[in-house]
Structures are given as C-alpha cells and as structure tokens.
Scaffold this motif. Structure first.
Motif, short mmCIF file in Angstrom:
data_model
loop_
_atom_site.label_atom_id
_atom_site.label_comp_id
_atom_site.label_asym_id
_atom_site.label_seq_id
_atom_site.Cartn_x
_atom_site.Cartn_y
_atom_site.Cartn_z
N ALA A 9 10.86 -27.64 0.58
CA ALA A 9 10.58 -27.33 -0.83
C ALA A 9 10.72 -28.58 -1.69
N ILE A 10 11.75 -29.38 -1.42
CA ILE A 10 11.95 -30.62 -2.17
C ILE A 10 10.84 -31.61 -1.85
N VAL A 11 10.49 -31.73 -0.58
CA VAL A 11 9.42 -32.64 -0.17
C VAL A 11 8.11 -32.25 -0.84
N LYS A 12 7.80 -30.97 -0.85
CA LYS A 12 6.54 -30.50 -1.43
C LYS A 12 6.47 -30.82 -2.93
N THR A 13 7.55 -30.56 -3.65
CA THR A 13 7.56 -30.84 -5.09
C THR A 13 7.44 -32.34 -5.34
N CYS A 14 8.18 -33.12 -4.60
CA CYS A 14 8.14 -34.57 -4.73
C CYS A 14 6.73 -35.09 -4.48
N ALA A 15 6.12 -34.65 -3.41
CA ALA A 15 4.77 -35.11 -3.06
C ALA A 15 3.75 -34.69 -4.11
N SER A 16 3.96 -33.52 -4.71
CA SER A 16 3.03 -33.06 -5.75
C SER A 16 3.11 -33.93 -7.00
N GLU A 17 4.18 -34.72 -7.11
CA GLU A 17 4.35 -35.62 -8.26
C GLU A 17 3.83 -37.02 -7.95
N GLY A 18 3.16 -37.17 -6.80
CA GLY A 18 2.48 -38.43 -6.51
C GLY A 18 3.17 -39.35 -5.52
N GLU A 19 4.30 -38.98 -5.00
CA GLU A 19 4.98 -39.81 -4.02
C GLU A 19 4.42 -39.53 -2.62
N ALA A 20 4.56 -40.50 -1.73
CA ALA A 20 4.15 -40.33 -0.35
C ALA A 20 5.07 -39.33 0.34
N VAL A 21 4.52 -38.55 1.25
CA VAL A 21 5.31 -37.56 1.98
C VAL A 21 6.49 -38.23 2.68
N GLU A 22 6.28 -39.41 3.23
CA GLU A 22 7.36 -40.12 3.92
C GLU A 22 8.50 -40.45 2.96
N THR A 23 8.17 -40.87 1.76
CA THR A 23 9.18 -41.17 0.74
C THR A 23 9.93 -39.90 0.37
N CYS A 24 9.19 -38.83 0.15
CA CYS A 24 9.80 -37.56 -0.23
C CYS A 24 10.70 -37.02 0.87
N THR A 25 10.28 -37.19 2.11
CA THR A 25 11.10 -36.76 3.24
C THR A 25 12.38 -37.57 3.28
N CYS A 26 12.28 -38.86 3.05
CA CYS A 26 13.45 -39.73 3.02
C CYS A 26 14.44 -39.26 1.95
N ILE A 27 13.94 -38.95 0.76
CA ILE A 27 14.79 -38.51 -0.34
C ILE A 27 15.42 -37.16 -0.01
N ALA A 28 14.63 -36.22 0.46
CA ALA A 28 15.16 -34.89 0.79
C ALA A 28 16.19 -34.96 1.90
N ASP A 29 15.94 -35.80 2.91
CA ASP A 29 16.89 -35.96 4.00
C ASP A 29 18.21 -36.55 3.51
N ALA A 30 18.13 -37.53 2.59
CA ALA A 30 19.35 -38.12 2.03
C ALA A 30 20.14 -37.07 1.25
N MET A 31 19.43 -36.27 0.47
CA MET A 31 20.11 -35.22 -0.30
C MET A 31 20.75 -34.20 0.64
N GLU A 32 20.03 -33.80 1.66
CA GLU A 32 20.55 -32.81 2.59
C GLU A 32 21.79 -33.33 3.33
N ALA A 33 21.77 -34.62 3.67
CA ALA A 33 22.89 -35.21 4.40
C ALA A 33 24.14 -35.38 3.55
N LYS A 34 23.97 -35.65 2.25
CA LYS A 34 25.11 -36.00 1.41
C LYS A 34 25.62 -34.87 0.51
N LEU A 35 24.75 -33.94 0.14
CA LEU A 35 25.17 -32.87 -0.77
C LEU A 35 25.82 -31.73 0.00
N ASP A 36 26.76 -31.09 -0.64
CA ASP A 36 27.34 -29.87 -0.11
C ASP A 36 26.19 -28.90 0.18
#
Length: 101
Positions: A24-51
């Motif tokens: 869901a985070i990747v999809k929203t990020c990508a819809s805002e113009g970022e590359a899917v790879e970038t969005c996946t990187c961001i979502a993965d970082a959030m998933e790894a670090k957030l409760d």
C-alpha cells in the motif's frame, strides 16, 4: 514522496504484515511519481524500523486513506515521531526522483 521525507525530517522525526501494508505504501509512493524501486526501499525501511502497529497505521493512513503525510505525522505521539526519525537515514539512501519544476 519528497514531501514525505521533508515532513519527517522537519519534524526531527518520521514483519508481521503479510506484505499488504508494504504494498500500500509502495503503491501510493509510486503514484506520486517515484520509481517503484525507490518506493520499495522506503517502505522496507519503514517496515524494518517502525513498531509493527505504527507501520500498519502508517500504511492505513498514507497508503490506503491517502492522508496528508505531514498531518498524519503531527497527529502521532512524540515517541511515535521519534520512531520515524530512526527511519530517515535509511530513507535518504533510497534514490528519489529529481524535483519537478
């Protein structure tokens, strides 16, 4: 997505899931113009670090409800905002698209 990073940084900031929250985070990020790879990187970082609960709420608010990131982050407790701070360095390693004029 740049707005997300700036909002989190400005606030001195901002598992267990089946992958739907991450997607869901990747999809929203990508819809805002970022590359899917970038969005996946961001979502993965959030998933790894957030409760896990905060990650799930973030995916719901930003990914599914399309809430404004800054408003979402400011609605969090100080402790939750500090969790986002732990993600910022990881997120900056993700390659963001250049800003649009």
């Amino acid at each position: 997505m740049r707005h997300l990073l700036l909002s989190i940084s400005a606030l001195a900031l901002l598992g267990a899931c089946s992958g739907g929250d991450n997607k869901a985070i990747v999809k929203t990020c990508a819809s805002e113009g970022e590359a899917v790879e970038t969005c996946t990187c961001i979502a993965d970082a959030m998933e790894a670090k957030l409760d896990p609960d905060l990650f799930k709420r973030t995916a719901q608010a930003i990914g599914r409800e399309k809430r404004d990131v800054e408003n979402f982050v400011t609605s969090l407790t100080t402790a939750e905002q500090l969790q986002f701070a732990s993600v910022v360095n990881d997120m900056f390693t993700c390659k963001l698209a250049p800003p649009k004029d």
